[in-house]
Write an enzyme that holds these catalytic residues in place. Structure first.
Site, short mmCIF file in Angstrom:
data_model
loop_
_atom_site.label_atom_id
_atom_site.label_comp_id
_atom_site.label_asym_id
_atom_site.label_seq_id
_atom_site.Cartn_x
_atom_site.Cartn_y
_atom_site.Cartn_z
N LYS A 146 1.91 8.40 -5.73
CA LYS A 146 1.55 9.56 -6.52
C LYS A 146 0.06 9.80 -6.39
O LYS A 146 -0.65 8.82 -6.15
CB LYS A 146 1.93 9.42 -7.99
CG LYS A 146 1.52 8.15 -8.72
CD LYS A 146 0.13 7.64 -8.78
CE LYS A 146 -1.00 8.44 -9.33
NZ LYS A 146 -2.31 7.71 -9.20
N TYR A 234 0.44 10.63 -14.72
CA TYR A 234 1.38 9.71 -15.38
C TYR A 234 1.89 10.33 -16.67
O TYR A 234 3.07 10.25 -17.00
CB TYR A 234 0.70 8.39 -15.76
CG TYR A 234 0.30 7.51 -14.62
CD1 TYR A 234 1.20 6.68 -14.00
CD2 TYR A 234 -1.02 7.49 -14.18
CE1 TYR A 234 0.83 5.85 -12.97
CE2 TYR A 234 -1.41 6.67 -13.15
CZ TYR A 234 -0.48 5.85 -12.55
OH TYR A 234 -0.87 5.03 -11.53
P1 NDP Z 1 -7.95 2.05 -2.43
O1 NDP Z 1 -9.18 2.78 -2.10
O2 NDP Z 1 -8.10 0.72 -3.06
O3 NDP Z 1 -7.03 1.85 -1.14
C1 NDP Z 1 -6.82 2.86 -0.20
C2 NDP Z 1 -6.66 2.23 1.17
O4 NDP Z 1 -6.33 3.26 2.09
C3 NDP Z 1 -7.94 1.59 1.72
O5 NDP Z 1 -8.13 0.28 1.29
C4 NDP Z 1 -7.70 1.69 3.21
O6 NDP Z 1 -6.85 0.61 3.57
C5 NDP Z 1 -6.88 2.94 3.36
N1 NDP Z 1 -7.69 4.09 3.86
C6 NDP Z 1 -7.45 4.73 5.04
N2 NDP Z 1 -8.33 5.72 5.22
C7 NDP Z 1 -9.16 5.71 4.15
C8 NDP Z 1 -10.29 6.47 3.79
N3 NDP Z 1 -10.72 7.49 4.55
N4 NDP Z 1 -10.91 6.18 2.63
C9 NDP Z 1 -10.46 5.19 1.83
N5 NDP Z 1 -9.39 4.41 2.12
C10 NDP Z 1 -8.74 4.66 3.29
O7 NDP Z 1 -7.07 3.01 -3.34
P2 NDP Z 1 -5.85 2.64 -4.28
O8 NDP Z 1 -5.14 1.47 -3.74
O9 NDP Z 1 -6.29 2.62 -5.66
O10 NDP Z 1 -4.94 3.96 -4.10
C11 NDP Z 1 -4.09 4.14 -2.99
C12 NDP Z 1 -2.94 5.07 -3.39
O11 NDP Z 1 -2.19 4.47 -4.43
C13 NDP Z 1 -3.39 6.43 -3.92
O12 NDP Z 1 -2.46 7.37 -3.53
C14 NDP Z 1 -3.33 6.26 -5.44
O13 NDP Z 1 -3.12 7.47 -6.12
C15 NDP Z 1 -2.13 5.34 -5.56
N6 NDP Z 1 -2.17 4.51 -6.77
C16 NDP Z 1 -1.03 4.43 -7.51
C17 NDP Z 1 -0.98 3.68 -8.63
C18 NDP Z 1 0.27 3.62 -9.42
O14 NDP Z 1 0.24 3.12 -10.53
N7 NDP Z 1 1.39 4.10 -8.89
C19 NDP Z 1 -2.15 2.94 -9.11
C20 NDP Z 1 -3.29 3.03 -8.22
C21 NDP Z 1 -3.28 3.81 -7.09
P3 NDP Z 1 -7.14 -0.29 4.87
O15 NDP Z 1 -8.51 -0.83 4.67
O16 NDP Z 1 -6.07 -1.28 4.83
O17 NDP Z 1 -7.05 0.65 6.03
#
Ligand code: NDP
Length: 387
Positions: A146, A234
């Site tokens: 989401k 949410y």
């Molecule tokens: P993070 O920033 O922690 O993680 C995103 C990951 O995406 C990065 O670590 C990286 O992984 C990858 N990535 C690829 N391209 C990019 C870029 N240009 N900039 C940043 N990251 C990039 O975010 P979250 O984990 O908090 O969020 C990820 C998703 O999960 C979002 O859609 C968010 O809305 C969702 N979310 C959902 C939650 C829920 O309760 N359902 C709670 C928190 C988030 P790598 O280094 O491995 O390439």
């Protein structure tokens, strides 16, 4: 009754003879003794025949919740990881015994991987549509985090891609699989609080632009929108679980602090309202500037239900108040199971072809409503008709 006596046979084979007698009364030492499978045992699927998933984007949510959630899954296993960081990819694959991992440049090789049936998109919002559509076109089922995408047009394109590929597309609205929320809904549907008269919800946290997982959320290109896209959704999605019909009207005003440099591209907060044909309204607040909050209150004609907190990972709680009775605090299950329950439900839908509980159409509905909120807030709270 079937009886598994391997333990006893092993003891005899090992030369352990007659049972020892102990104690003044001469009672026999307890002996190991196999028991029948419990009649209601639903054994987890063996690893080899579970549905294989690829996790795309190893960020804070994937590493903290999604991947550990697979350890409790019964039908699902992780078949591959996709990350732009080779060291992290290797470490996480070793830690969880994941057989294959890929970079983003290799994404098209992943989608040729027969060990992967479902793809979990855990990337920033601005990347959801592209990576979802590419996986769908390659014949994978996709569960996307989401909010579904940055715009309703992107959501529509994702739904079209799923339809054309004949694959499932779901949005990871985890509270639909979380015990406390499901219990609240069950009690509501059983009529325990009578007719719903009002619903209110708040969701927020303080965003820190120095923290990388927060930084992209403050950009339009990767965040899509502001607090409403990220945390307010949410409250919106949770509220809509209590209605069979979509709302008729939406209104909203921004609550972004004046002059706060964090909110140059996206809103810092928004207060919103939905109105339904039966006269009931939902009132919500979403913010990147108040201390972490997630709550939801349903006021009915004969009582109320309150989820406080409503959508955390670990400690949701429900209180039920009925006319003439003291409030009861209910904790019907362990919220941490929501992550496994969500992927297993999607695996089952993917294998059986039956509808998933949180399909792409639900994600599109929510993005359209948020877009209507923004239209209203851009006109200082004007009513926007949506149905
Ligand atoms: P993070 O920033 O922690 O993680 C995103 C990951 O995406 C990065 O670590 C990286 O992984 C990858 N990535 C690829 N391209 C990019 C870029 N240009 N900039 C940043 N990251 C990039 O975010 P979250 O984990 O908090 O969020 C990820 C998703 O999960 C979002 O859609 C968010 O809305 C969702 N979310 C959902 C939650 C829920 O309760 N359902 C709670 C928190 C988030 P790598 O280094 O491995 O390439």
């Amino acid at each position: 009754m079937p009886h598994f006596s391997v333990g006893r046979r092993r003891l005899i084979a090992a030369g352990v003879g007659a049972p020892l007698l102990i104690g003044a009364g001469g009672s026999a030492t307890p002996q190991v003794s196999g028991q029948a499978l419990p009649g209601d045992a639903a054994l987890p699927e063996p690893p080899a025949t579970r549905v294989g998933w690829a996790i795309v984007g190893l960020g804070s949510f994937a590493l903290g919740q999604v991947i550990p959630g697979f350890l409790d899954a019964r039908l699902s296993r992780i078949g591959a990881l996709v990350s732009g960081n080779p060291d992290k990819r290797k470490q996480v694959a070793e830690r969880y015994g994941v057989p294959r991992s890929y970079s983003y440049e290799d994404y098209d090789r992943l989608i040729d991987d027969d060990g992967v049936e479902c793809v979990y998109i855990a990337l920033p919002v601005g990347l959801h549509a592209e990576y979802t559509i590419r996986a769908l076109k390659a014949g994978k089922h996709v569960l996307c985090e989401k909010p579904m995408a940055s715009t309703s047009q992107e959501c529509e394109a994702m739904i079209t891609a799923a339809r054309e590929a004949g694959r499932q597309l779901g949005v990871a609205y985890r509270v639909h699989f979380e015990a406390t929320n499901l219990e609240a809904l069950r009690r509501f549907r059983a009529g325990e609080i009578g007719e719903l008269r009002h619903l209110s919800t708040e969701a927020g946290f303080v965003i820190n632009p120095e923290y990388p997982p927060h930084a992209w959320r403050l950009t339009r290109a990767l965040g899509g929108g502001g607090s409403m896209f990220d945390i307010g959704i949410y409250g919106l999605n949770g509220a809509l679980m209590y209605f069979d019909e979509p709302p008729r009207e939406v209104s909203a005003v921004y609550s972004t602090p004046q002059g706060d440099p964090r909110f140059a591209e996206v809103e810092g907060g928004i207060d919103w309202r939905l109105r339904f044909a039966n006269g009931v309204s939902v009132q919500g607040a979403s913010s990147y500037t108040f201390s972490y909050t997630t709550g939801q209150r349903m006021l009915g004609s004969r009582g109320s239900l309150e989820l406080q907190p409503a959508s955390t990972y670990y400690d949701n709680a429900l209180s039920l108040r009925r006319d003439g009775q003291p409030p009861a605090l209910l904790r019907p299950g362990n919220p941490i199971q929501q992550f496994a329950a969500q992927v297993d439900a999607f695996s089952e839908a993917a294998r059986s072809g039956t509808p998933h509980r949180t399909p792409g159409e639900m994600g599109l509905r929510d993005i359209r409503l948020i877009e209507a909120m923004y239209r209203s807030a851009d006109q200082q709270g004007a009513l926007v008709r949506v149905g």
